[in-house]
Design a protein around this motif. Sequence first.
Motif, PDB file in Angstrom:
ATOM      1  N   UNK A  74       0.938  -1.365  -0.251  1.00 11.81           N
ATOM      2  CA  UNK A  74       0.056  -0.063   0.003  1.00 11.81           C
ATOM      3  C   UNK A  74       0.739   1.292   0.093  1.00 11.81           C
ATOM      4  N   UNK A  75       2.106   1.031  -0.107  1.00  9.38           N
ATOM      5  CA  UNK A  75       3.038   2.281   0.070  1.00  9.38           C
ATOM      6  C   UNK A  75       3.835   2.481  -1.149  1.00  9.38           C
ATOM      7  N   UNK A  76       3.852   3.730  -1.909  1.00 12.79           N
ATOM      8  CA  UNK A  76       4.425   3.884  -3.175  1.00 12.79           C
ATOM      9  C   UNK A  76       5.041   5.226  -3.168  1.00 12.79           C
ATOM     10  N   UNK A  77       6.069   5.583  -4.012  1.00 12.10           N
ATOM     11  CA  UNK A  77       6.544   6.797  -3.890  1.00 12.10           C
ATOM     12  C   UNK A  77       6.929   7.482  -5.440  1.00 12.10           C
ATOM     13  N   UNK A  78       7.311   8.633  -5.569  1.00 13.93           N
ATOM     14  CA  UNK A  78       7.976   9.158  -6.795  1.00 13.93           C
ATOM     15  C   UNK A  78       9.090  10.010  -5.933  1.00 13.93           C
ATOM     16  N   UNK A  79      10.495   9.579  -6.222  1.00 13.88           N
ATOM     17  CA  UNK A  79      11.627   9.841  -5.798  1.00 13.88           C
ATOM     18  C   UNK A  79      12.092  11.179  -6.479  1.00 13.88           C
ATOM     19  N   UNK A  80      12.042  12.326  -6.078  1.00 16.26           N
ATOM     20  CA  UNK A  80      12.200  13.556  -6.697  1.00 16.26           C
ATOM     21  C   UNK A  80      13.536  14.021  -6.735  1.00 16.26           C
ATOM     22  N   UNK A  81      14.304  13.899  -5.608  1.00 18.11           N
ATOM     23  CA  UNK A  81      15.559  14.692  -5.407  1.00 18.11           C
ATOM     24  C   UNK A  81      16.295  13.817  -4.395  1.00 18.11           C
ATOM     25  N   UNK A  90      13.893  14.551  -0.854  1.00 23.49           N
ATOM     26  CA  UNK A  90      12.376  14.893  -1.269  1.00 23.49           C
ATOM     27  C   UNK A  90      11.786  13.802  -2.163  1.00 23.49           C
ATOM     28  N   UNK A  91      10.484  13.412  -1.785  1.00 20.82           N
ATOM     29  CA  UNK A  91       9.835  12.401  -2.178  1.00 20.82           C
ATOM     30  C   UNK A  91       8.298  12.731  -2.255  1.00 20.82           C
ATOM     31  N   UNK A  92       7.825  12.299  -2.992  1.00 17.31           N
ATOM     32  CA  UNK A  92       5.991  12.158  -3.179  1.00 17.31           C
ATOM     33  C   UNK A  92       5.851  10.665  -2.565  1.00 17.31           C
ATOM     34  N   UNK A  93       4.922  10.571  -1.632  1.00 16.43           N
ATOM     35  CA  UNK A  93       4.617   9.276  -1.174  1.00 16.43           C
ATOM     36  C   UNK A  93       3.263   9.042  -1.027  1.00 16.43           C
ATOM     37  N   UNK A  94       2.698   7.927  -1.369  1.00 14.17           N
ATOM     38  CA  UNK A  94       1.325   7.565  -1.591  1.00 14.17           C
ATOM     39  C   UNK A  94       0.775   6.305  -0.607  1.00 14.17           C
ATOM     40  N   UNK A  95      -0.185   6.456   0.304  1.00 11.79           N
ATOM     41  CA  UNK A  95      -0.484   5.589   1.145  1.00 11.79           C
ATOM     42  C   UNK A  95      -1.736   5.208   0.568  1.00 11.79           C
ATOM     43  N   UNK A  96      -2.229   4.001   0.320  1.00 11.65           N
ATOM     44  CA  UNK A  96      -3.467   3.353  -0.104  1.00 11.65           C
ATOM     45  C   UNK A  96      -4.230   3.424   1.132  1.00 11.65           C
ATOM     46  N   UNK A  97      -5.597   3.790   1.178  1.00  8.79           N
ATOM     47  CA  UNK A  97      -6.571   3.596   2.195  1.00  8.79           C
ATOM     48  C   UNK A  97      -6.210   2.246   3.016  1.00  8.79           C
ATOM     49  N   UNK A  98      -6.034   2.260   4.333  1.00  9.67           N
ATOM     50  CA  UNK A  98      -5.680   1.287   5.114  1.00  9.67           C
ATOM     51  C   UNK A  98      -4.306   0.828   5.531  1.00  9.67           C
ATOM     52  N   UNK A  99      -3.429   1.507   4.470  1.00  7.04           N
ATOM     53  CA  UNK A  99      -2.051   1.114   4.774  1.00  7.04           C
ATOM     54  C   UNK A  99      -1.248   2.088   5.758  1.00  7.04           C
ATOM     55  N   UNK A 100      -0.171   1.902   6.171  1.00  4.99           N
ATOM     56  CA  UNK A 100       0.538   2.605   7.078  1.00  4.99           C
ATOM     57  C   UNK A 100       1.810   2.083   7.573  1.00  4.99           C
ATOM     58  N   UNK A 101       2.504   2.790   8.236  1.00  6.98           N
ATOM     59  CA  UNK A 101       3.726   2.054   9.064  1.00  6.98           C
ATOM     60  C   UNK A 101       3.292   1.525  10.233  1.00  6.98           C
ATOM     61  N   UNK A 102       3.902   0.074  10.329  1.00  8.09           N
ATOM     62  CA  UNK A 102       2.930  -0.626  11.246  1.00  8.09           C
ATOM     63  C   UNK A 102       3.816  -0.756  12.618  1.00  8.09           C
TER      64      UNK A 102
END
Length: 177
Positions: A74-81, A90-102
């Motif tokens: 459920x975690x993805x990213x776009x590594x910008x710099x 610096x990154x954009x990170x996306x958590x899908x609904x229900x995902x998270x750091x456990x």
Amino acid sequence: MSEQPLVPTPPVPTGVDGQEWANNLSEPSNYGGEAADRSREELVPGPDGAVLARFREILLQTDELDWADKTLAGLSHKALWRNEETEASISLIRFRKGAGIPLRHSHASNQFMFCLSGRYTYVPTGLTLTPGSFYWNPKGSLHGPTLAEEESVLLEIYDGPHYPTQPDWYTDPADAH
């Protein structure tokens, strides 16, 4: 020299001196991420055989980048710099609904996040990032676990390395960067 991709020198803008434009490159640096990968103009030798690059001002359209999945579901990213020497990033990170750091964890540097969309909650404290929220987690401060109450996109900045050691929730060491 390394096989890092180079881009052609852009045309001289109207009103800018050609000599100034030719010399208007950054100091040699070791940057990574999509912004750097799309904008290296010149490679130069650095200390200890390292290959450094020089850059100009950079504009990156993040909606044109693909999300890269991490090994945490459920975690993805776009590594910008990324500064490969200091590990700042610096990154954009996306958590899908229900995902998270456990698990509760800390970072080896300051972590800054700006919520672009969604609801992202730090469960023990109830802090919830919503669009426009700015979150700063100081170096070494324990926090988490977290939960994305809805799909959430965050701009995440580290001023140094992410973790003191690779967290158990990642099976790929690259995910901890």
